[in-house]
Design an enzyme around this catalytic site. Structure first.
Site, PDB file in Angstrom:
ATOM      1  N   CYS A   2       0.061  -0.787  -5.763  1.00 18.63           N
ATOM      2  CA  CYS A   2      -1.162  -0.931  -4.953  1.00 18.63           C
ATOM      3  C   CYS A   2      -2.365  -1.066  -5.893  1.00 18.63           C
ATOM      4  O   CYS A   2      -2.221  -1.077  -7.102  1.00 18.63           O
ATOM      5  CB  CYS A   2      -1.347   0.280  -4.058  1.00 18.63           C
ATOM      6  SG  CYS A   2       0.157   0.820  -3.229  1.00 18.63           S
TER       7      CYS A   2
HETATM    8  N1  GLN Z   1       5.138   3.739  -3.900  1.00 17.69           N
HETATM    9  C1  GLN Z   1       3.938   3.807  -3.109  1.00 17.69           C
HETATM   10  C2  GLN Z   1       4.135   3.285  -1.711  1.00 17.69           C
HETATM   11  O1  GLN Z   1       5.107   2.698  -1.393  1.00 17.69           O
HETATM   12  C3  GLN Z   1       2.801   3.090  -3.799  1.00 17.69           C
HETATM   13  C4  GLN Z   1       3.047   1.633  -3.812  1.00 17.69           C
HETATM   14  C5  GLN Z   1       2.274   0.853  -4.808  1.00 17.69           C
HETATM   15  O2  GLN Z   1       1.625   1.330  -5.714  1.00 17.69           O
HETATM   16  N2  GLN Z   1       2.415  -0.410  -4.645  1.00 17.69           N
HETATM   17  O3  GLN Z   1       3.282   3.448  -0.909  1.00 17.69           O
END
Ligand code: GLN
Length: 273
Positions: A2
């Site tokens: 994210c």
């Molecule tokens: N693993 C976390 C989620 O699925 C953060 C995802 C990310 O950083 N893309 O929400």
């Protein structure tokens, strides 16, 4: 991965940081420039902010893409806040969908966000989860690796740990059990703590306003890699440094803890670097 951003300083409209700049978080939801894992961040978004005189933040989160939400644009334009955390999400395989899984996570005065993924989620993380008392495990906000990280962090915060210590403890707990990308972001509305652990992290002083901490720059202002390897340093522009209004984005070295408050920014190496 994210993308996320935190701000602390004089009151401003979230739009000024999240929407208006050419490569703002809003645009990063479909065209991030430095994202190493995943392509678009369309699996939800969130904004948490503090109203003057109220130490408990408000949140606006949705399960869908930020660009499809007209209410977000209105809120970001009319709100004024001294502190915020915002995030756009690209869900990791095996992690739950939905609004409850979108950062920022919250409890009491705190807001928390995670860029990254924890290897072995969920089946191989029993020993890590067992660090939490069962009632705290049952109270996790979502069935995601990020919510578990928030649970571990919150456990320390409730025991009285300062923000930086709480994040450092979570990173150490996870590193002792598995591999992970752990770019964490935490605020209580008065200060910010963030880790760079597997992905990019930047900070920048906005002259006369405050401090921004973000996964990636939201514009093309110059970048300054700065002194990163010799312990704490201030991230504020020096007298002989950039001119007012010209402060560069400073990149945080991987495996570091960044602390920011009204006094400035310091960066500290994390154990294991
Ligand atoms: N693993 C976390 C989620 O699925 C953060 C995802 C990310 O950083 N893309 O929400």
């Amino acid at each position: 991965m994210c993308r996320h951003l935190a701000y602390l300083g004089e009151p401003l409209a979230p739009q000024d940081l999240l929407v208006t700049p050419p490569y703002a978080l809003y645009r990063q939801s479909w065209a991030p420039r430095e994202q190493r894992h995943g392509t678009v961040n369309a699996d939800g978004f969130g904004l948490g902010w503090y109203a003057d005189g109220d130490e408990v933040p408000a949140r606006y989160r949705r399960a869908g893409p930020i660009w499809a939400d007209a209410a977000f644009a209105d809120l970001a334009r009319v709100l004024r806040t001294r502190a915020l955390v915002a995030a756009v999400r690209s869900a990791t395989t095996g992690c739950a969908a939905g609004e409850a899984a979108a950062a920022p996570f919250a409890a009491g005065p705190w807001l928390f966000s995670h860029n990254g993924a924890v290897a072995g989620w969920p089946g191989d993380l029993g020993a890590l989860a067992a660090l939490l008392p069962p009632e705290e495990l049952l109270a996790l906000e979502a069935h995601t690796d990020s919510a578990l990280l928030w649970g571990l962090t919150l456990h320390r915060l409730r025991a009285g740990a300062p923000l930086g210590e709480a994040l450092t403890g979570t990173v150490a707990d996870v590193a002792a059990h598995t591999t992970a990308r752990l770019n964490l972001l935490l605020t209580d509305g008065r200060s910010i703590a963030a880790t760079a652990w597997g992905d990019t992290l930047y900070h920048r002083t906005l002259p006369g306003l405050g401090t921004v901490v973000a996964s990636e720059p939201y514009d093309d202002r110059p970048q300054d890699d700065g002194p990163q390897d010799d312990g704490p340093h201030t991230g504020r522009p020096q007298a002989d440094g950039p001119r007012a209004g010209d402060s560069p984005w400073q990149r945080t070295a991987d495996r570091s803890l960044l602390l920011a408050d009204s006094g400035g920014v310091t960066v500290h190496p994390l154990p294991g670097r």
